[in-house]
Design a protein around this motif. Sequence first.
Motif, PDB file in Angstrom:
ATOM      1  N   THR A 120       1.120  -1.317   0.120  1.00  0.00           N
ATOM      2  CA  THR A 120       0.353   0.125   0.012  1.00  0.00           C
ATOM      3  C   THR A 120       1.138   1.193   0.097  1.00  0.00           C
ATOM      4  OG1 THR A 120      -0.012  -0.038   2.357  1.00  0.00           O
ATOM      5  CG2 THR A 120      -1.781  -1.131   1.185  1.00  0.00           C
ATOM      6  N   CYS A 121       0.279   2.321  -0.534  1.00  0.00           N
ATOM      7  CA  CYS A 121       0.890   3.496  -0.488  1.00  0.00           C
ATOM      8  C   CYS A 121       0.206   4.566  -0.542  1.00  0.00           C
ATOM      9  CB  CYS A 121       2.123   3.527  -1.619  1.00  0.00           C
ATOM     10  SG  CYS A 121       1.266   3.573  -3.244  1.00  0.00           S
ATOM     11  N   GLY A 122       0.628   5.912  -0.156  1.00  0.00           N
ATOM     12  CA  GLY A 122      -0.378   7.028   0.158  1.00  0.00           C
ATOM     13  C   GLY A 122      -0.286   7.842  -1.183  1.00  0.00           C
ATOM     14  N   TYR A 123      -0.944   9.218  -1.136  1.00  0.00           N
ATOM     15  CA  TYR A 123      -0.914  10.070  -2.503  1.00  0.00           C
ATOM     16  C   TYR A 123       0.389  10.575  -2.590  1.00  0.00           C
ATOM     17  CZ  TYR A 123      -1.792  13.891  -5.167  1.00  0.00           C
ATOM     18  OH  TYR A 123      -1.920  14.939  -6.139  1.00  0.00           O
ATOM     19  N   GLY A 124       0.758  10.266  -3.943  1.00  0.00           N
ATOM     20  CA  GLY A 124       2.001  11.109  -4.448  1.00  0.00           C
ATOM     21  C   GLY A 124       3.136  10.045  -4.410  1.00  0.00           C
ATOM     22  N   GLN A 125       3.240   8.863  -3.728  1.00  0.00           N
ATOM     23  CA  GLN A 125       4.070   7.994  -3.573  1.00  0.00           C
ATOM     24  C   GLN A 125       4.035   6.809  -4.939  1.00  0.00           C
ATOM     25  OE1 GLN A 125       3.361   6.263   0.409  1.00  0.00           O
ATOM     26  NE2 GLN A 125       5.322   7.053   0.846  1.00  0.00           N
ATOM     27  N   THR A 126       5.265   6.299  -5.245  1.00  0.00           N
ATOM     28  CA  THR A 126       5.238   5.059  -6.138  1.00  0.00           C
ATOM     29  C   THR A 126       5.516   3.963  -5.266  1.00  0.00           C
ATOM     30  OG1 THR A 126       6.330   6.718  -7.565  1.00  0.00           O
ATOM     31  CG2 THR A 126       6.454   4.379  -8.364  1.00  0.00           C
ATOM     32  N   LEU A 129       6.530  -3.383  -6.262  1.00  0.00           N
ATOM     33  CA  LEU A 129       6.595  -4.755  -6.064  1.00  0.00           C
ATOM     34  C   LEU A 129       7.872  -5.375  -6.737  1.00  0.00           C
ATOM     35  CD1 LEU A 129       2.968  -6.261  -6.258  1.00  0.00           C
ATOM     36  CD2 LEU A 129       4.190  -5.807  -3.877  1.00  0.00           C
ATOM     37  N   TYR A 130       8.653  -6.292  -5.862  1.00  0.00           N
ATOM     38  CA  TYR A 130       9.833  -7.025  -6.295  1.00  0.00           C
ATOM     39  C   TYR A 130       9.280  -8.658  -6.096  1.00  0.00           C
ATOM     40  CZ  TYR A 130      12.207  -2.534  -6.368  1.00  0.00           C
ATOM     41  OH  TYR A 130      12.410  -1.267  -6.419  1.00  0.00           O
ATOM     42  N   TRP A 131       9.900  -9.558  -6.753  1.00  0.00           N
ATOM     43  CA  TRP A 131       9.942 -10.857  -6.413  1.00  0.00           C
ATOM     44  C   TRP A 131      11.058 -11.533  -6.777  1.00  0.00           C
ATOM     45  CZ3 TRP A 131      10.201 -15.115  -9.499  1.00  0.00           C
ATOM     46  CH2 TRP A 131      10.089 -14.965 -10.870  1.00  0.00           C
ATOM     47  N   ARG A 132      11.224 -12.851  -6.095  1.00  0.00           N
ATOM     48  CA  ARG A 132      12.590 -13.434  -6.595  1.00  0.00           C
ATOM     49  C   ARG A 132      12.391 -14.976  -6.027  1.00  0.00           C
ATOM     50  NH1 ARG A 132      17.112 -11.432  -2.250  1.00  0.00           N
ATOM     51  NH2 ARG A 132      15.849 -11.899  -0.308  1.00  0.00           N
ATOM     52  N   TYR A 133      12.985 -16.008  -6.267  1.00  0.00           N
ATOM     53  CA  TYR A 133      12.758 -17.286  -5.615  1.00  0.00           C
ATOM     54  C   TYR A 133      13.523 -17.492  -4.693  1.00  0.00           C
ATOM     55  CZ  TYR A 133      10.283 -18.783  -9.767  1.00  0.00           C
ATOM     56  OH  TYR A 133       9.225 -19.046 -10.867  1.00  0.00           O
ATOM     57  N   LYS A 134      13.403 -18.086  -3.729  1.00  0.00           N
ATOM     58  CA  LYS A 134      13.940 -18.786  -2.500  1.00  0.00           C
ATOM     59  C   LYS A 134      13.699 -20.028  -2.279  1.00  0.00           C
ATOM     60  CE  LYS A 134      10.425 -18.239   1.155  1.00  0.00           C
ATOM     61  NZ  LYS A 134      10.138 -17.899   2.497  1.00  0.00           N
ATOM     62  N   GLU A 173       8.855  -8.542  -2.044  1.00  0.00           N
ATOM     63  CA  GLU A 173       8.902  -7.349  -1.296  1.00  0.00           C
ATOM     64  C   GLU A 173       8.351  -6.126  -1.914  1.00  0.00           C
ATOM     65  OE1 GLU A 173      12.886  -7.694   1.263  1.00  0.00           O
ATOM     66  OE2 GLU A 173      13.289  -5.936  -0.192  1.00  0.00           O
ATOM     67  N   SER A 174       8.375  -5.074  -1.096  1.00  0.00           N
ATOM     68  CA  SER A 174       7.791  -3.858  -1.895  1.00  0.00           C
ATOM     69  C   SER A 174       8.719  -2.562  -1.286  1.00  0.00           C
ATOM     70  CB  SER A 174       6.517  -3.656  -1.741  1.00  0.00           C
ATOM     71  OG  SER A 174       6.174  -3.473  -0.359  1.00  0.00           O
ATOM     72  N   SER A 175       8.725  -1.570  -2.122  1.00  0.00           N
ATOM     73  CA  SER A 175       9.098  -0.286  -1.442  1.00  0.00           C
ATOM     74  C   SER A 175       8.340   0.530  -1.996  1.00  0.00           C
ATOM     75  CB  SER A 175      10.593  -0.167  -1.943  1.00  0.00           C
ATOM     76  OG  SER A 175      10.559   0.028  -3.223  1.00  0.00           O
ATOM     77  N   ALA A 176       8.209   1.782  -1.024  1.00  0.00           N
ATOM     78  CA  ALA A 176       7.436   2.978  -1.577  1.00  0.00           C
ATOM     79  C   ALA A 176       8.404   4.124  -1.587  1.00  0.00           C
ATOM     80  CB  ALA A 176       6.402   3.040  -0.496  1.00  0.00           C
ATOM     81  N   SER A 177       8.178   4.873  -2.601  1.00  0.00           N
ATOM     82  CA  SER A 177       9.213   6.178  -2.457  1.00  0.00           C
ATOM     83  C   SER A 177       8.449   7.453  -2.995  1.00  0.00           C
ATOM     84  CB  SER A 177      10.135   5.925  -3.400  1.00  0.00           C
ATOM     85  OG  SER A 177       9.928   5.596  -4.655  1.00  0.00           O
TER      86      SER A 177
ATOM     87  N   THR B  54      10.384  -2.008   4.336  1.00  0.00           N
ATOM     88  CA  THR B  54       9.216  -2.612   4.399  1.00  0.00           C
ATOM     89  C   THR B  54       9.300  -4.174   4.997  1.00  0.00           C
ATOM     90  OG1 THR B  54       8.028  -1.402   2.986  1.00  0.00           O
ATOM     91  CG2 THR B  54       7.055  -3.753   3.670  1.00  0.00           C
ATOM     92  N   ILE B  55       9.329  -4.589   6.134  1.00  0.00           N
ATOM     93  CA  ILE B  55       9.578  -6.119   6.378  1.00  0.00           C
ATOM     94  C   ILE B  55       7.900  -6.770   6.440  1.00  0.00           C
ATOM     95  CG2 ILE B  55      11.547  -5.755   7.693  1.00  0.00           C
ATOM     96  CD1 ILE B  55       9.909  -5.903  10.286  1.00  0.00           C
ATOM     97  N   ASN B  56       8.052  -8.057   6.114  1.00  0.00           N
ATOM     98  CA  ASN B  56       6.800  -8.899   6.418  1.00  0.00           C
ATOM     99  C   ASN B  56       6.974  -9.631   7.560  1.00  0.00           C
ATOM    100  OD1 ASN B  56       5.442  -8.221   3.769  1.00  0.00           O
ATOM    101  ND2 ASN B  56       7.061  -9.398   2.790  1.00  0.00           N
ATOM    102  N   VAL B  57       5.923  -9.433   8.381  1.00  0.00           N
ATOM    103  CA  VAL B  57       5.807  -9.965   9.673  1.00  0.00           C
ATOM    104  C   VAL B  57       4.825 -11.070   9.848  1.00  0.00           C
ATOM    105  CG1 VAL B  57       5.565  -9.571  12.210  1.00  0.00           C
ATOM    106  CG2 VAL B  57       6.811  -7.919  10.950  1.00  0.00           C
TER     107      VAL B  57
END
Lengths: 177, 294
Positions: A120-126, A129-134, A173-177, B54-57
């Motif tokens: 989730t993110c708020g107004y004005g943010q980007t 979503l990232y993924w990889r295998y584990k 994993e995700s990041s918001a900026s 962000t961490i997933n808990v």
Amino acid sequence: MKRLLALLVGLLIVGAVTNVVSAESNREMPIKPNEGDILPGPFEEWKVEYSYVDHINYGPWVEEVSHYCYTESCTVYKEITHCSVTSLWGTIKVPISEIEAELGFSIGVQDCESVGCSATCGYGQTVTLYWRYKQPVYGVVQRKYIVDQLGREHATDTTVVAYARQEWTPECESSAS
Amino acid sequence: MEKFEWTIVVVSIFLFSALLVGISNEKSVESLRCSSDIFLSEYVAYVYASQNDTINVPIYWCPSKVGKNVSIVLYLPSFNAWVSYNKSSIRRSFRGYFKLQVPVPIMLNHSRNIKNLSLSILIRDLNSEKNLIIPFGNWSFEISNKKNSYELVITEYREEVFTSKMDTAFITYGLGIFNPTNTTVYIMNLSYSLSPSKVSTMAVACYNVTSISDLPWVTKIDDIPKDLMLSSGGCIILPGKRTYMLVYMKVDPSVRMLLLRPKITYKIGNRTESMPGGTMRFIRVPKMCECGFR
């Protein structure tokens, strides 16, 4: 009348057997020997003490989706699926069914796993979503106990580890900026 | 004679009914286990992180009898974060519990301890809706000034440890660290800021093995060879090489759930830097969850 009687007696027997089986399956504690009872032994018993999962990363994070939020709050969701086969090796002292119950999955089966990635993110943010295998590798630590002739359990210092593997699993994993 | 037969019939019906009551009582013991939703969610936690990490808990759920159309929404008000799951995205985990991940965006610009966090839960089924507020525990956040780019790469780490033991637990946290730089790196410490009466480090050791699976499960401190113990000079990682570290910890019985994202302190050239390790959870689960979806 005799038929009715036979039917009722039959029902009675079926009911009795069902009740015994039901009680048997719901019993949680084994019967403890009475004081003074002499049991064959001493003999060894193994119990699961710890179970764990080690996380092995494969490859870099791959960007799946990126979203700029124009409203007060945004959610990005993506489902990633991978099929996997499970296996078991190492020192196995407890029944495999017990290991499966500890770990929450069956051994020797192929199953497809989906991971729902969301952020989730708020107004004005980007939000990105990232993924990889584990690769999750599970360990089941089993401790040896000695059960003496009076049925008492004594923990020993001996532990062994059984390993179980699920093949590659997606994670996100995700990041918001 | 006929009267005698009727007596037998009546007695039989009575006995059969009594047996049925017995069976239904046995089943009610089984259903009692699934009569309410049980969540394992109350962490004692230390997180070393950068701003905007962000961490997933995960929290662990043993559901009451809910239908296959169940959906669940988790909302963490303190971090304004939420996530929703439907039946198909919920998977069984250790000891039969269902694992639900809560994303925690760390929007803090300085280190902070937050006590008594709570989590709101909405469980929706076809004909019912439940709102719950559950404890999420006491959290200690240490915020690094650095952005998300770190010089070293965590390739493997211990993610979860489960036990049914409720007494003092001795657990190991392991991780593999790769040095992609062309400078030798020395790992000086793996640390966390939690009350030593609750969680304490017994030993830190460096292992030259090929996989995290080769790290031993330590049951007593003597299991770690003295020459592998972390020395004051640190644990060396040559350029392009990987090393494995093991932290042997003691966890007090009062800590039912522990989350640890430790701070790795290392020296590279004449600089001392720090970065987060992989996140580990330690969970005590005294009873198996045998409940599921109808």
